[in-house]
Design a protein around this motif. Structure first.
Motif, PDB file in Angstrom:
ATOM      1  N   GLU A  10       0.836  -1.207   0.000  1.00 43.28           N
ATOM      2  CA  GLU A  10       0.000   0.000   0.000  1.00 43.28           C
ATOM      3  C   GLU A  10       0.874   1.260   0.000  1.00 43.28           C
ATOM      4  O   GLU A  10       0.599   2.209  -0.741  1.00 43.28           O
ATOM      5  CB  GLU A  10      -0.922   0.003   1.227  1.00 43.28           C
ATOM      6  N   SER A  11       1.921   1.273   0.805  1.00 41.42           N
ATOM      7  CA  SER A  11       2.832   2.425   0.844  1.00 41.42           C
ATOM      8  C   SER A  11       3.492   2.644  -0.516  1.00 41.42           C
ATOM      9  O   SER A  11       3.614   3.774  -0.998  1.00 41.42           O
ATOM     10  CB  SER A  11       3.918   2.216   1.906  1.00 41.42           C
ATOM     11  N   ARG A  12       3.906   1.556  -1.149  1.00 38.44           N
ATOM     12  CA  ARG A  12       4.538   1.645  -2.464  1.00 38.44           C
ATOM     13  C   ARG A  12       3.569   2.238  -3.493  1.00 38.44           C
ATOM     14  O   ARG A  12       3.948   3.104  -4.296  1.00 38.44           O
ATOM     15  CB  ARG A  12       4.993   0.251  -2.892  1.00 38.44           C
ATOM     16  N   MET A  13       2.321   1.775  -3.470  1.00 35.62           N
ATOM     17  CA  MET A  13       1.306   2.277  -4.403  1.00 35.62           C
ATOM     18  C   MET A  13       1.026   3.763  -4.153  1.00 35.62           C
ATOM     19  O   MET A  13       0.872   4.536  -5.104  1.00 35.62           O
ATOM     20  CB  MET A  13       0.015   1.457  -4.304  1.00 35.62           C
ATOM     21  N   ARG A  14       0.961   4.144  -2.891  1.00 33.95           N
ATOM     22  CA  ARG A  14       0.734   5.555  -2.556  1.00 33.95           C
ATOM     23  C   ARG A  14       1.890   6.424  -3.043  1.00 33.95           C
ATOM     24  O   ARG A  14       1.688   7.540  -3.521  1.00 33.95           O
ATOM     25  CB  ARG A  14       0.505   5.712  -1.052  1.00 33.95           C
ATOM     26  N   LEU A  15       3.113   5.917  -2.919  1.00 33.81           N
ATOM     27  CA  LEU A  15       4.269   6.650  -3.424  1.00 33.81           C
ATOM     28  C   LEU A  15       4.198   6.821  -4.944  1.00 33.81           C
ATOM     29  O   LEU A  15       4.485   7.896  -5.478  1.00 33.81           O
ATOM     30  CB  LEU A  15       5.569   5.936  -3.039  1.00 33.81           C
ATOM     31  N   LEU A  16       3.796   5.762  -5.637  1.00 28.34           N
ATOM     32  CA  LEU A  16       3.662   5.842  -7.095  1.00 28.34           C
ATOM     33  C   LEU A  16       2.607   6.869  -7.502  1.00 28.34           C
ATOM     34  O   LEU A  16       2.820   7.671  -8.412  1.00 28.34           O
ATOM     35  CB  LEU A  16       3.322   4.465  -7.681  1.00 28.34           C
ATOM     36  N   GLU A  17       1.468   6.854  -6.825  1.00 25.05           N
ATOM     37  CA  GLU A  17       0.399   7.817  -7.138  1.00 25.05           C
ATOM     38  C   GLU A  17       0.844   9.245  -6.870  1.00 25.05           C
ATOM     39  O   GLU A  17       0.601  10.148  -7.676  1.00 25.05           O
ATOM     40  CB  GLU A  17      -0.856   7.491  -6.331  1.00 25.05           C
ATOM     41  N   HIS A  29      12.402  17.383 -13.337  1.00 27.26           N
ATOM     42  CA  HIS A  29      13.495  18.068 -12.638  1.00 27.26           C
ATOM     43  C   HIS A  29      13.024  18.845 -11.415  1.00 27.26           C
ATOM     44  O   HIS A  29      13.767  18.945 -10.435  1.00 27.26           O
ATOM     45  CB  HIS A  29      14.253  18.975 -13.606  1.00 27.26           C
ATOM     46  N   GLU A  30      11.830  19.378 -11.448  1.00 27.36           N
ATOM     47  CA  GLU A  30      11.322  20.176 -10.327  1.00 27.36           C
ATOM     48  C   GLU A  30      10.684  19.327  -9.226  1.00 27.36           C
ATOM     49  O   GLU A  30      10.406  19.835  -8.142  1.00 27.36           O
ATOM     50  CB  GLU A  30      10.319  21.217 -10.829  1.00 27.36           C
ATOM     51  N   THR A  31      10.435  18.073  -9.496  1.00 27.90           N
ATOM     52  CA  THR A  31       9.843  17.185  -8.489  1.00 27.90           C
ATOM     53  C   THR A  31      10.906  16.740  -7.498  1.00 27.90           C
ATOM     54  O   THR A  31      12.001  16.351  -7.896  1.00 27.90           O
ATOM     55  CB  THR A  31       9.180  15.967  -9.160  1.00 27.90           C
ATOM     56  N   LYS A  32      10.562  16.804  -6.236  1.00 26.77           N
ATOM     57  CA  LYS A  32      11.492  16.428  -5.158  1.00 26.77           C
ATOM     58  C   LYS A  32      10.953  15.205  -4.425  1.00 26.77           C
ATOM     59  O   LYS A  32       9.747  15.086  -4.192  1.00 26.77           O
ATOM     60  CB  LYS A  32      11.644  17.575  -4.150  1.00 26.77           C
ATOM     61  N   ILE A  33      11.848  14.310  -4.051  1.00 25.72           N
ATOM     62  CA  ILE A  33      11.461  13.137  -3.265  1.00 25.72           C
ATOM     63  C   ILE A  33      10.823  13.576  -1.948  1.00 25.72           C
ATOM     64  O   ILE A  33       9.834  12.992  -1.505  1.00 25.72           O
ATOM     65  CB  ILE A  33      12.662  12.208  -3.019  1.00 25.72           C
ATOM     66  N   SER A  34      11.345  14.640  -1.357  1.00 25.69           N
ATOM     67  CA  SER A  34      10.799  15.129  -0.086  1.00 25.69           C
ATOM     68  C   SER A  34       9.330  15.522  -0.225  1.00 25.69           C
ATOM     69  O   SER A  34       8.525  15.285   0.683  1.00 25.69           O
ATOM     70  CB  SER A  34      11.611  16.316   0.440  1.00 25.69           C
ATOM     71  N   THR A  35       8.954  16.080  -1.360  1.00 30.38           N
ATOM     72  CA  THR A  35       7.551  16.454  -1.602  1.00 30.38           C
ATOM     73  C   THR A  35       6.687  15.213  -1.776  1.00 30.38           C
ATOM     74  O   THR A  35       5.568  15.148  -1.256  1.00 30.38           O
ATOM     75  CB  THR A  35       7.436  17.353  -2.849  1.00 30.38           C
ATOM     76  N   ILE A  36       7.202  14.232  -2.496  1.00 29.08           N
ATOM     77  CA  ILE A  36       6.453  12.988  -2.724  1.00 29.08           C
ATOM     78  C   ILE A  36       6.145  12.307  -1.391  1.00 29.08           C
ATOM     79  O   ILE A  36       5.002  11.951  -1.120  1.00 29.08           O
ATOM     80  CB  ILE A  36       7.233  12.032  -3.655  1.00 29.08           C
ATOM     81  N   VAL A  37       7.165  12.132  -0.557  1.00 34.94           N
ATOM     82  CA  VAL A  37       6.943  11.409   0.706  1.00 34.94           C
ATOM     83  C   VAL A  37       6.059  12.199   1.651  1.00 34.94           C
ATOM     84  O   VAL A  37       5.269  11.621   2.400  1.00 34.94           O
ATOM     85  CB  VAL A  37       8.271  11.001   1.393  1.00 34.94           C
ATOM     86  N   LYS A  38       6.176  13.508   1.615  1.00 34.66           N
ATOM     87  CA  LYS A  38       5.326  14.352   2.470  1.00 34.66           C
ATOM     88  C   LYS A  38       3.852  14.167   2.112  1.00 34.66           C
ATOM     89  O   LYS A  38       3.000  14.120   2.994  1.00 34.66           O
ATOM     90  CB  LYS A  38       5.739  15.819   2.327  1.00 34.66           C
ATOM     91  N   LYS A  39       3.562  14.066   0.824  1.00 30.99           N
ATOM     92  CA  LYS A  39       2.170  13.904   0.356  1.00 30.99           C
ATOM     93  C   LYS A  39       1.525  12.633   0.903  1.00 30.99           C
ATOM     94  O   LYS A  39       0.321  12.580   1.079  1.00 30.99           O
ATOM     95  CB  LYS A  39       2.118  13.870  -1.170  1.00 30.99           C
ATOM     96  N   VAL A  40       2.323  11.599   1.122  1.00 31.00           N
ATOM     97  CA  VAL A  40       1.759  10.318   1.585  1.00 31.00           C
ATOM     98  C   VAL A  40       2.062  10.044   3.052  1.00 31.00           C
ATOM     99  O   VAL A  40       1.741   8.966   3.556  1.00 31.00           O
ATOM    100  CB  VAL A  40       2.237   9.142   0.694  1.00 31.00           C
ATOM    101  N   GLY A  41       2.686  10.993   3.721  1.00 31.85           N
ATOM    102  CA  GLY A  41       2.936  10.842   5.150  1.00 31.85           C
ATOM    103  C   GLY A  41       4.019   9.841   5.495  1.00 31.85           C
ATOM    104  O   GLY A  41       3.957   9.192   6.543  1.00 31.85           O
TER     105      GLY A  41
END
Length: 195
Positions: A10-17, A29-41
């Motif tokens: 489930e965590s993996r799927m949320r990260l993909l979404e 280039h403007e996408t940050k890993i920190s933003t992705i993980v923040k979105k899914v908690g």
């Protein structure tokens, strides 16, 4: 699968979404890993449990999109011995299925065709599959034998892609009526038979 495995999936799927939404909105280039993980908690270290890098998650999104669209088109070859009305309806159904696939996840569609550095390869691959389908259907006698199905496949691919971005994804036109119009145009042309 145990509860921990399900939670990981489930965590993996949320990260993909979340990644798909961020890439589609901001570009690679403007996408940050920190933003992705923040979105899914989740935390940034938890990201690396599932993906080795931002490039890896981006590539997986593209690969999955390509694979699923390819399977869809390969599975839609017409069967032999259809009546004319059945032929039109089946073709419209096939076109609508492609429209619906592209509309289902606009983020993936944008990534696959607009942000993907190999988008031309994706389009070429899909066009080859469509050409093969059309050539078989031409051999069934559905289409005039003198028509070059490679040209037809390229035209259909370009039109479906363009109409998806300007009408389908924004919800301006419904997929069913658009599919019927497109099939009518390709099968009947634009000439008024009364003239």
């Amino acid at each position: 699968m145990n509860e921990r495995g399900l939670k990981g999936l489930e965590s993996r799927m949320r990260l993909l979404e979340a990644a798909a939404a961020e890439f589609a909105r901001n570009g690679f280039h403007e996408t940050k890993i920190s933003t992705i993980v923040k979105k899914v908690g989740l935390t940034q270290p938890s990201f690396y449990i599932y993906f080795s890098s931002k490039e890896a998650i981006f590539e997986e999104l593209i690969s999955e999109f390509h694979s699923n669209l390819k399977k869809l088109i390969e599975s839609k070859r017409l069967e032999d011995n259809l009546e004319h009305m059945d032929l039109s309806n089946r073709l419209a159904e096939i076109v609508e299925n492609v429209f619906l696939f592209l509309k289902k996840d606009p983020n993936l569609t944008r990534i696959g065709f607009s942000l993907n550095p190999k988008a031309d390869d994706l389009i070429a691959d899909l066009t080859i599959i469509l050409k093969n389908n059309l050539t078989t259907e031409q051999q069934f006698g559905y289409f005039r034998p003198e028509i070059d199905m490679e040209i037809v496949a390229k035209c259909i691919s370009a039109v479906i892609l363009h109409l998806s971005f300007i009408y389908v994804i924004p919800g301006i036109k419904d997929t069913k009526s658009l599919s019927l119009q497109l099939v009518d145009l390709f099968l009947q042309g634009m000439l008024n038979e009364n003239d």
